[in-house]
Structures are given as C-alpha cells and as structure tokens.
Design a protein around this motif. Structure first.
Motif, short mmCIF file in Angstrom:
data_model
loop_
_atom_site.label_atom_id
_atom_site.label_comp_id
_atom_site.label_asym_id
_atom_site.label_seq_id
_atom_site.Cartn_x
_atom_site.Cartn_y
_atom_site.Cartn_z
N LYS A 274 -4.97 19.53 -4.06
CA LYS A 274 -4.18 19.27 -4.99
C LYS A 274 -4.82 18.17 -5.84
O LYS A 274 -5.63 17.43 -5.30
CB LYS A 274 -2.73 18.78 -4.71
N GLY A 275 -4.59 18.04 -7.22
CA GLY A 275 -5.15 16.98 -8.15
C GLY A 275 -4.47 16.65 -9.29
O GLY A 275 -3.09 16.54 -9.05
N LYS A 276 -5.01 16.22 -10.30
CA LYS A 276 -4.15 15.74 -11.82
C LYS A 276 -3.40 16.50 -12.02
O LYS A 276 -2.43 16.20 -12.38
CB LYS A 276 -5.23 15.31 -12.65
N ASN A 277 -3.50 17.89 -11.99
CA ASN A 277 -2.85 18.94 -12.42
C ASN A 277 -1.43 18.95 -11.76
O ASN A 277 -0.38 19.32 -12.47
CB ASN A 277 -3.30 20.29 -12.66
N ALA A 278 -1.39 18.33 -10.34
CA ALA A 278 -0.18 18.29 -10.03
C ALA A 278 0.55 16.83 -9.85
O ALA A 278 1.30 16.67 -9.11
CB ALA A 278 -0.50 18.71 -8.31
N GLY A 279 -0.10 16.29 -10.46
CA GLY A 279 0.58 14.79 -10.77
C GLY A 279 -0.25 13.70 -9.99
O GLY A 279 0.43 12.68 -9.82
N LEU A 280 -1.02 13.99 -9.27
CA LEU A 280 -1.84 13.18 -8.31
C LEU A 280 -2.66 11.97 -8.90
O LEU A 280 -3.29 12.46 -9.67
CB LEU A 280 -2.56 13.82 -7.15
N LYS A 281 -2.58 10.75 -8.46
CA LYS A 281 -3.16 9.66 -8.96
C LYS A 281 -4.06 8.87 -7.78
O LYS A 281 -3.58 9.03 -6.68
CB LYS A 281 -2.42 9.02 -9.58
N VAL A 282 -4.95 8.19 -8.13
CA VAL A 282 -5.68 7.45 -7.24
C VAL A 282 -4.81 6.32 -6.47
O VAL A 282 -3.83 5.90 -7.49
CB VAL A 282 -6.97 6.78 -7.68
N ASN A 283 -4.86 6.16 -5.39
CA ASN A 283 -4.13 5.12 -4.79
C ASN A 283 -2.74 5.54 -4.08
O ASN A 283 -2.08 4.77 -3.46
CB ASN A 283 -3.81 3.64 -5.41
N MET A 284 -2.29 6.82 -4.36
CA MET A 284 -1.33 7.27 -3.86
C MET A 284 -1.47 7.55 -2.28
O MET A 284 -2.21 8.06 -1.83
CB MET A 284 -0.83 8.60 -4.55
N PRO A 285 -0.24 7.37 -1.72
CA PRO A 285 -0.25 7.31 0.01
C PRO A 285 -0.22 8.59 0.26
O PRO A 285 0.41 9.29 -0.33
CB PRO A 285 0.73 6.39 0.23
N VAL A 286 -0.89 9.18 1.46
CA VAL A 286 -0.88 10.45 2.12
C VAL A 286 -0.50 10.27 3.49
O VAL A 286 -0.85 9.54 4.25
CB VAL A 286 -2.27 10.84 1.74
N VAL A 287 0.46 11.19 3.97
CA VAL A 287 1.16 11.27 5.20
C VAL A 287 1.24 12.40 5.78
O VAL A 287 1.17 13.50 4.92
CB VAL A 287 2.76 10.65 5.20
N ASP A 288 1.31 12.74 7.10
CA ASP A 288 1.91 14.12 7.58
C ASP A 288 2.96 13.82 8.27
O ASP A 288 3.49 12.65 8.35
CB ASP A 288 0.80 14.65 8.27
N ALA A 289 3.56 14.58 9.22
CA ALA A 289 4.75 14.55 9.97
C ALA A 289 4.84 13.42 10.92
O ALA A 289 6.08 13.19 11.50
CB ALA A 289 5.11 15.88 10.71
N ARG A 290 3.68 13.07 11.33
CA ARG A 290 3.69 12.11 12.43
C ARG A 290 3.48 10.72 11.74
O ARG A 290 3.62 9.77 12.50
CB ARG A 290 2.30 12.29 13.37
N GLY A 291 2.70 10.62 10.71
CA GLY A 291 2.66 9.11 10.26
C GLY A 291 1.70 9.07 9.11
O GLY A 291 1.18 10.07 8.52
N VAL A 292 1.19 7.88 8.79
CA VAL A 292 0.13 7.58 7.88
C VAL A 292 -1.33 8.36 7.89
O VAL A 292 -1.92 8.25 9.07
CB VAL A 292 -0.31 6.08 7.64
N VAL A 293 -1.59 9.08 7.01
CA VAL A 293 -3.05 9.71 6.96
C VAL A 293 -3.88 8.91 6.14
O VAL A 293 -5.36 8.64 6.71
CB VAL A 293 -3.04 11.14 6.34
N GLY A 294 -3.62 8.27 5.01
CA GLY A 294 -4.60 7.57 4.58
C GLY A 294 -4.04 7.65 2.82
O GLY A 294 -2.89 7.44 2.59
N ARG A 295 -5.19 7.16 1.96
CA ARG A 295 -4.80 7.32 0.59
C ARG A 295 -5.79 7.99 -0.24
O ARG A 295 -6.85 8.17 -0.19
CB ARG A 295 -4.64 5.86 0.14
#
Length: 238
Positions: free
Chosen positions: A95-116
C-alpha cells in the motif's frame, strides 16, 4: 505316444497364459498406484492450501480484534518484500499514497508495534522496523510508568535507553508506547523486559527488551492513519 507332447503343450500354454495374466495384472496395478499417488498429491496440495487459508483467516481475525482497540482509522496491508539494499531492518508493503499512506505513520500488527513508514510511493511503502538501530520509540514501563526510548539493537532485541539507575524496572515488565513522540498512539504494546543491569559508574540502567512482534514472521499489518502535525507543517514549508 502323443499324450506327453499334448501334456507339455497344455502346460506350456497354461504357463504362458498365467505369465501374461500376471503381466497385465501388474501393469494394471502400476497404473492404479500412479493414479492413487496423483490423487494423494492433489489432496496434499488441497490440504496445504486449506491450512494456509485457515492461518490467514486467524491472522486477519487477530488483526480485526486489535484494530478495534485503536482509536484511529487504519489501513490493512501485506508485507511483500524485504529492504533491497540490505542496510536497514525494513520491509516493503503493498500500500502507498493511493491508499492515503504518508511518511511517519505508525505500523502495527495484532501483537504490537512493528515500526513506522519512512518512504511511500504510489502503491508501495517502506516500513522501518522497531529492531532497526535507526528506530526510536518513546515508551514507558506499564507498571511503574518509568519512561525511556526503545531502540533496536539486533534482530531479536531492543534496548530501553535513559532509564535512571533509581528507576523501577524489573524483568517481566511490559513496555508500551508513551505517545510523546507524536508518531505512535499511547498504550501500544512494544515488548517485555528480559534483562536489567545496573553498572556502578553509569547513570542509566542497561535494560533489554524483547519485542512483542516476531519480525521473522510478519505478513499482515495495520497502518494507523495518524499524521504528525509538526511533520506535515514542516513539509508544507518545504
């Protein structure tokens, strides 16, 4: 006089007939075995496919449950590759800009923090993982509220920096995001304290944290559509 010859001929014919019957039976058995092997292979493939579907369903269900605990809009994405440069602990998502994503948005999964997110193109994004040495997440110890910065040090561990020697941190404590870095919402699981060391001449404790996320197995992730207003204002000025 002809009886022995006739008996020999009958036995020969019977033997030849028996041989051919066994030969054709063996050919038929071989064909049956090959057909059964093909059927078994197909069943194994089907079974593997169903198991993969069941595993994917469980991951998505876990993501959905975790999604309900986040007070922000989220976008689901899949990990499709590793950082091609090999210099960073990062992954590529679909996914990228076409999905509304921007730099510095946080990323997680069902267990916790993945990154940014550290870079975004039209249809792809690059996620800097929590375990990368360039990653830094403002966190706190959930039990004692001691604060620190979680930084990556290896593929399986992080370090909780800037916890003073008098700070209350013990093995088994859960570390969560503090929300003070304007990137990650407060209260997201980060990891568990696995080692605490006090060095007499050091001002801060040496605290090791094992991430909640198994980074060798991440497949489906959630991008939290939370923007950093300071980052956006700086980008607009540029």
């Amino acid at each position: 006089m002809t009886a022995p010859l006739q008996e020999f001929a009958v036995k020969s014919i019977t033997a030849v007939k028996g041989f051919w019957m066994k030969y054709f039976a063996l050919i038929d058995l071989k064909e049956t075995n090959e057909a059964l092997k093909k059927e078994i292979d197909l069943l194994r493939m089907e079974n593997a496919r169903y198991r993969e579907m069941a595993a994917a369903s469980k991951r998505l269900n876990d993501l959905l449950q975790f999604k309900e605990t986040i007070p922000w809009p989220v976008t689901e994405a899949q990990v499709i590759g590793l950082d091609p440069s090999g210099w960073f602990e990062s992954v590529i998502i679909d996914k990228g800009k076409n999905a509304g994503l921007k730099v510095n948005m946080p990323v997680v999964d069902a267990r916790g923090v993945v990154g940014r997110l550290v870079s975004v193109s039209s249809n792809y994004g690059k996620v800097l993982l929590l375990i990368d040495q360039n990653s830094a997440v403002d966190c706190l110890v959930q039990r004692s509220r001691e604060k620190g910065i979680v930084k990556g040090i290896s593929s399986g561990l992080c370090r909780l920096d800037y916890v003073v020697r008098a700070g209350d941190v013990v093995v088994g404590d859960t570390v969560v995001t503090s929300g003070m870095d304007r990137v990650f919402p407060k209260g997201l699981p980060v990891g568990e304290v696995v080692e605490v060391m006090d060095t007499p001449w050091e001002f801060f404790k040496d605290v090791k944290v094992k991430p909640m996320v198994d980074f060798s197995k991440i497949e489906d992730i959630l991008v939290i559509m939370k923007e950093d207003p300071l980052f956006d204002s700086l980008r607009e000025k540029e």
